[in-house]
Design a protein around this motif. Structure first.
Motif, short mmCIF file in Angstrom:
data_model
loop_
_atom_site.label_atom_id
_atom_site.label_comp_id
_atom_site.label_asym_id
_atom_site.label_seq_id
_atom_site.Cartn_x
_atom_site.Cartn_y
_atom_site.Cartn_z
N TYR A 29 -10.65 9.33 -4.12
CA TYR A 29 -9.33 8.97 -4.61
C TYR A 29 -9.32 8.89 -6.14
CZ TYR A 29 -4.93 6.45 -5.21
OH TYR A 29 -3.67 6.08 -5.60
N TRP A 30 -10.33 8.25 -6.69
CA TRP A 30 -10.42 8.12 -8.15
C TRP A 30 -10.49 9.49 -8.81
CZ3 TRP A 30 -14.00 9.25 -12.01
CH2 TRP A 30 -13.80 8.61 -13.24
N LEU A 31 -11.30 10.39 -8.27
CA LEU A 31 -11.43 11.74 -8.84
C LEU A 31 -10.11 12.51 -8.77
CD1 LEU A 31 -14.94 12.88 -7.54
CD2 LEU A 31 -14.27 12.47 -9.92
N VAL A 72 -9.27 2.78 -1.00
CA VAL A 72 -8.18 3.44 -1.72
C VAL A 72 -7.30 2.39 -2.40
CG1 VAL A 72 -6.07 4.80 -1.43
CG2 VAL A 72 -8.17 5.50 -0.28
N ASN A 73 -6.96 1.33 -1.70
CA ASN A 73 -6.08 0.30 -2.24
C ASN A 73 -6.70 -0.37 -3.46
OD1 ASN A 73 -5.39 -2.89 -2.13
ND2 ASN A 73 -3.58 -1.69 -1.59
N LEU A 74 -7.97 -0.77 -3.36
CA LEU A 74 -8.62 -1.48 -4.47
C LEU A 74 -8.87 -0.56 -5.66
CD1 LEU A 74 -11.16 -3.84 -2.66
CD2 LEU A 74 -8.86 -4.35 -3.50
N ALA A 75 -9.29 0.69 -5.39
CA ALA A 75 -9.53 1.63 -6.49
C ALA A 75 -8.24 1.87 -7.27
CB ALA A 75 -10.08 2.95 -5.94
N ASP A 76 -7.13 2.00 -6.55
CA ASP A 76 -5.84 2.25 -7.21
C ASP A 76 -5.39 1.03 -8.00
OD1 ASP A 76 -3.33 4.03 -7.35
OD2 ASP A 76 -2.53 2.10 -6.68
N CYS A 96 0.82 -1.22 0.00
CA CYS A 96 0.00 0.00 0.00
C CYS A 96 0.86 1.27 0.00
CB CYS A 96 -1.00 0.00 1.15
SG CYS A 96 -0.32 0.39 2.77
N ARG A 97 2.18 1.12 -0.02
CA ARG A 97 3.04 2.29 -0.24
C ARG A 97 2.76 2.93 -1.61
NH1 ARG A 97 8.99 0.17 1.87
NH2 ARG A 97 8.55 0.31 4.12
N ALA A 98 2.26 2.13 -2.55
CA ALA A 98 1.92 2.68 -3.86
C ALA A 98 0.84 3.74 -3.75
CB ALA A 98 1.47 1.56 -4.80
N GLN A 99 -0.03 3.65 -2.74
CA GLN A 99 -1.10 4.63 -2.55
C GLN A 99 -0.77 5.67 -1.49
OE1 GLN A 99 -2.33 1.04 -1.91
NE2 GLN A 99 -2.02 0.95 -4.11
N PHE A 100 0.04 5.32 -0.48
CA PHE A 100 0.24 6.20 0.66
C PHE A 100 1.68 6.74 0.79
CE2 PHE A 100 -3.34 3.48 1.71
CZ PHE A 100 -4.29 4.41 2.12
N TYR A 129 -8.11 8.64 2.35
CA TYR A 129 -8.28 7.80 3.54
C TYR A 129 -8.87 8.60 4.70
CZ TYR A 129 -7.20 5.15 7.72
OH TYR A 129 -7.30 4.52 8.91
N LEU A 130 -8.27 9.75 5.00
CA LEU A 130 -8.77 10.56 6.12
C LEU A 130 -10.18 11.05 5.86
CD1 LEU A 130 -5.51 12.60 6.88
CD2 LEU A 130 -6.48 10.69 8.21
N ALA A 131 -10.49 11.40 4.60
CA ALA A 131 -11.85 11.82 4.27
C ALA A 131 -12.83 10.67 4.49
CB ALA A 131 -11.92 12.30 2.82
N GLY A 132 -12.41 9.45 4.14
CA GLY A 132 -13.27 8.28 4.36
C GLY A 132 -13.58 8.05 5.82
N VAL A 133 -12.56 8.23 6.67
CA VAL A 133 -12.78 8.09 8.11
C VAL A 133 -13.77 9.14 8.60
CG1 VAL A 133 -11.70 8.25 10.39
CG2 VAL A 133 -10.54 7.03 8.54
#
Length: 448
Positions: A426-428, A353-357, A95-99, A384-388
């Motif tokens: 994340y997608w947007l 986030v991980n799956l969308a990416d 998940c470093r690819a996203q974060f 991620y923070l927005a999702g929380v």
């Protein structure tokens, strides 16, 4: 073909968080089914099903709600598991690819807390079982169980898969009243159970050959996990409906005492305790992977995290879980419900986030150079923070109840808001130019 090399044939795993080269890949897809079936056919899943009744549901609609949650959460979990052969890396390191390298420390640390909590719940229930079986205190039973988990987790990947196959053997040995809030709670309980596996499910598929069809991996994992969990949770619904207040606080003793005494009861107590070894070992091993990922973010080399370090890290995590288990022997059910729903709130947006990416933006391929290319990748962290935050109005827990819970009649649908919100945002951001914030470096090895 399975490579006949010392690294791939030894029961003691030599690798830690580093990439698994093709020459060391081995195993069959069916092992994913047996591992996750065994991991879910266990007493904590029974207790989770019992929660659906304890929180106001009836038998019919509780089982139906749990099944819907298994399907939804199991699909998410299986998609994460299918990443393993493509990446050849532990789930949370990928998940470093996203974060980003240091940005991923946040979900890695949260995953460590999750492993500690789940292992503590396993030690509570297995401690009860071993205490009854050997005429010991619950704390002494938990200690014996902790030693078994420590041994299996320290051996590593191959030992865990063999344990999953052995563990499966002993495990195989009113009118409907629809309450909307209780029905939705049942869905959330089983969905959270499945999504909680997402941070480490691909840890146990990463040794499969990279050419293994992702769909086969996903189906094997998803069917094993949802089938095992639904069987165990449905049993929990029935036991809780029969036992009522007598079940709470004495979950293992009541469960075993329903149908047996003497030698049969002793055998059942043994199965309850042994049945927790697989999943507790997965948690301890996953904790080592996350701790290693955190250490590597601050400069530790993968080769420095060999078998000896694995023993030390796993021992520390098991001891912390044991301490929590001894403290939490009383009032287990309310604590466990809050813990499950908290996990759902924290890991649903990470999963989104991980799956969308991986699937929507990268087409199932990740350039491994992206895992080292930036300290922070802000689109992933912000989504991620927005999702929380999006979940807060919908959360219903012992610590906090959002304003939308009352509007929805007490139903907790926070996980849906968090997953859809984080994935969509994340997608947007990535589609509209935020990719420049976390530009993918050129070159490097391509996973998948």
């Amino acid at each position: 073909m399975k490579a006949k090399t010392p690294a791939s044939s030894s029961l003691i795993e030599r690798r830690s968080i580093d990439f698994i080269p093709e020459s060391e890949r081995h195993g069959r897809v069916f092992s994913q089914f047996t591992l996750w079936l065994a991991a879910n056919l266990q007493i904590t899943a029974v207790v989770t099903g019992a929660l659906a009744v304890a929180l106001g549901g009836d038998i019919v609609w509780s089982i139906a709600g749990l099944l819907l949650g298994q399907i939804a959460g199991g699909a998410v979990m299986a998609l994460h598991g299918a990443q393993g052969p493509r990446l050849g890396l532990p789930q949370m390191l990928a998940c470093r690819a996203q974060f980003g390298v240091k940005g991923a420390v946040l979900p890695l640390a949260l995953a460590c807390v999750m492993y500690l909590g789940f292992n503590a719940t396993g030690m509570v229930l297995s401690g009860q079982a071993l205490g009854q079986l050997l005429q010991l205190s619950d704390a002494a039973g938990s200690l014996l169980f902790a030693l078994a988990v420590l041994l299996a987790a320290a051996l590593g990947y191959r030992a865990i898969h063999r344990l999953g196959r052995v563990d499966l053997l002993p495990l195989l040995a009113e009118h409907a009243r629809f309450e909307p809030a209780a029905f939705v709670t049942a869905i959330s309980l089983s969905a959270s159970w499945q999504i909680a596996f997402a941070p480490y499910v691909s840890d146990y598929s990463r040794y499969l050959p990279s050419a293994t069809p992702p769909a086969r991996v996903a189906w094997a994992i998803g069917l094993g996990s949802t089938l095992g969990a639904q069987i165990a949770m449905s049993l929990g619904v029935l036991v809780a409906a029969i036992g009522g207040a007598a079940f709470r606080g004495h979950e293992v003793a009541y469960f075993v005492g329903l149908g047996a005494d003497g030698a049969i009861a002793a055998a059942l107590f043994f199965c309850v305790a042994f049945g927790k070894v697989t999943i507790s070992t997965l948690n301890a091993y996953g904790g080592f992977m996350c701790a290693g990922g955190i250490a590597s973010a601050f400069g530790a080399r993968p080769e420095a995290l060999g078998p000896r370090r694995r023993w030390l890290i796993v021992a520390c995590m098991v001891l912390v879980s044991l301490g929590i288990a001894v403290w939490a022997q009383q009032g287990f059910l309310p604590l466990f419900k809050s813990f499950l729903l908290l996990l759902l709130a924290l890991f649903t947006p990470w999963s989104a986030v991980n799956l969308a990416d991986f699937y929507l933006l990268r087409g199932g391929r990740v350039d491994l150079a992206t895992l080292e290319g930036a300290d922070y990748r802000w689109p992933g962290l912000l989504a991620y923070l927005a999702g929380v935050l999006l979940q807060l109005p919908f959360i219903d827990s012992a610590l906090f109840s959002g304003p939308m819970v009352r509007v929805l009649g007490g139903a907790d649908v926070s996980w849906l808001a968090g997953w859809l919100g984080a994935a969509g945002l994340y997608w947007l951001m990535m589609r509209r130019g935020a990719a420049a914030w976390a530009a993918v470096p050129g070159g490097g090895r391509s996973a998948g």
